[in-house]
Design a protein around this motif. Structure first.
Motif, short mmCIF file in Angstrom:
data_model
loop_
_atom_site.label_atom_id
_atom_site.label_comp_id
_atom_site.label_asym_id
_atom_site.label_seq_id
_atom_site.Cartn_x
_atom_site.Cartn_y
_atom_site.Cartn_z
N ASP A 49 15.45 46.86 45.44
CA ASP A 49 16.25 47.55 44.67
C ASP A 49 16.85 46.60 43.33
N PRO A 50 16.64 47.08 42.07
CA PRO A 50 17.26 46.01 41.00
C PRO A 50 18.48 46.07 40.83
N LYS A 51 19.32 47.23 41.38
CA LYS A 51 20.72 47.34 41.35
C LYS A 51 21.10 46.61 42.15
N ALA A 52 20.87 46.45 43.64
CA ALA A 52 21.43 45.45 44.65
C ALA A 52 21.07 44.18 44.21
N PHE A 53 20.08 43.81 43.35
CA PHE A 53 19.61 42.44 42.77
C PHE A 53 20.69 42.31 41.80
N ILE A 54 21.12 42.88 41.33
CA ILE A 54 22.26 42.56 40.00
C ILE A 54 23.35 42.57 40.90
N VAL A 55 24.15 43.34 41.72
CA VAL A 55 25.24 43.17 42.29
C VAL A 55 25.40 41.65 42.99
N ARG A 56 24.32 41.61 43.74
CA ARG A 56 24.21 40.20 44.19
C ARG A 56 24.39 39.08 43.47
N ARG A 57 23.34 39.05 42.38
CA ARG A 57 23.60 37.81 41.56
C ARG A 57 24.89 37.65 40.86
N MET A 58 25.46 38.97 40.50
CA MET A 58 26.76 38.89 39.78
C MET A 58 28.00 38.46 40.82
N ASN A 59 27.85 38.66 41.96
CA ASN A 59 28.83 38.27 42.94
C ASN A 59 28.80 36.86 43.19
N ASP A 60 27.33 36.31 43.27
CA ASP A 60 27.31 35.14 43.60
C ASP A 60 27.86 33.88 42.40
N TYR A 61 27.79 34.52 41.28
CA TYR A 61 28.17 34.00 39.69
C TYR A 61 29.59 34.07 40.26
N GLU A 62 30.19 35.19 40.32
CA GLU A 62 31.75 34.91 40.34
C GLU A 62 32.56 34.09 41.44
N ILE A 63 31.68 34.02 42.63
CA ILE A 63 32.10 33.21 43.76
C ILE A 63 31.88 31.75 43.08
N GLY A 64 30.82 31.45 42.38
CA GLY A 64 30.77 29.98 41.75
C GLY A 64 32.16 29.68 40.70
N LYS A 65 32.31 30.88 39.93
CA LYS A 65 33.24 30.39 39.05
C LYS A 65 34.76 30.36 39.68
N GLU A 66 34.88 31.06 40.55
CA GLU A 66 36.21 31.01 41.57
C GLU A 66 36.35 29.74 42.07
#
Length: 231
Positions: free
Chosen positions: A81-98
């Motif tokens: 699912d491309p939408k699930a892929f987008i959500v996962r990558r964006m959340n991983d990115y946000e966690i890294g920034k935090e």
């Protein structure tokens, strides 16, 4: 911030490119030039238009929106699912920034009211967005590795020992070792803060779901005792 599929239409392509580990090579007004994130290029021929939030690939003449880019980037077998892929990558990115922001800020004592050692790894996986394992073999649950960019099904959780192992890299351990793989931080306080934060949001989501599922039952009237006949 934690993303859901409802947020996808508002995600800037430049942010998604950053989540994929890509940075613009050149910028011309509203156009940003990148190396294509789904192949090895010698020239930055992948263009993002920040006004239209669309991309164009001069190497293939392909173009599209964020979902179209996700389809080209995600693993064809492991990601469905491309939408699930987008959500996962964006959340991983946000966690890294935090984590990076916390490491730069002043150190303050943090009180964590959570018995982290007894947190179930399966619950922690749900908290970071991996609701279900890919497969199971008795007490062994196989997950797509959340710390691997390829997200291959190499992470195995033993539900009896509450420990995990990666069959590809050989990494193993408990919840702190998993948090290290996700964040790269060697600070125990940072790891505890990360785990507690993820579990706190997970518990809040569970409470909200439980409250939504509750249906107020109509009060039942107490039956009046039947009058006995006298003889």
């Amino acid at each position: 911030m934690r993303y859901t599929e409802k947020d996808i239409r508002n995600i800037p392509l430049t942010e998604f490119m950053a989540a994929l580990g890509e940075r613009p090579v050149r910028t011309y007004d509203e156009l940003q030039l990148y190396y294509a994130p789904y192949r090895d290029d010698t020239e930055p021929v992948f263009v993002v238009d920040t006004q239209t939030n669309r991309w164009y690939d001069h190497g293939t003449d392909g173009s599209g929106k964020i979902v179209d880019l996700a389809k080209l980037k995600m693993h064809p077998v492991l990601d469905k699912d491309p939408k699930a892929f987008i959500v996962r990558r964006m959340n991983d990115y946000e966690i890294g920034k935090e984590m990076l922001e916390r490491s730069r800020g002043p150190v303050e004592p943090i009180i964590i009211r959570l018995d982290i050692k007894n947190v179930r790894l399966t619950d922690f996986m749900k908290a970071i967005g991996y609701e279900h394992p890919v497969s199971a073999d008795g007490n062994l649950l196989i997950y797509n590795a959340p710390y691997d960019s390829k997200h291959e099904p190499t992470m195995v959780i033993n539900t009896e020992t509450n420990r995990w192992r990666d069959t590809k890299s050989g990494a193993y351990g408990g919840i702190h070792d998993l948090a290290y793989e996700l964040t790269g931080s060697c600070s125990m306080s940072d790891l505890n803060f990360f785990i507690a934060g993820q579990m706190g949001e997970f518990d809040n989501r569970k409470i909200g779901q439980e409250q939504n599922q509750k249906v107020e039952r109509p009060k039942q009237e107490t039956e009046k005792p039947k009058r006995k006949m006298r003889f």
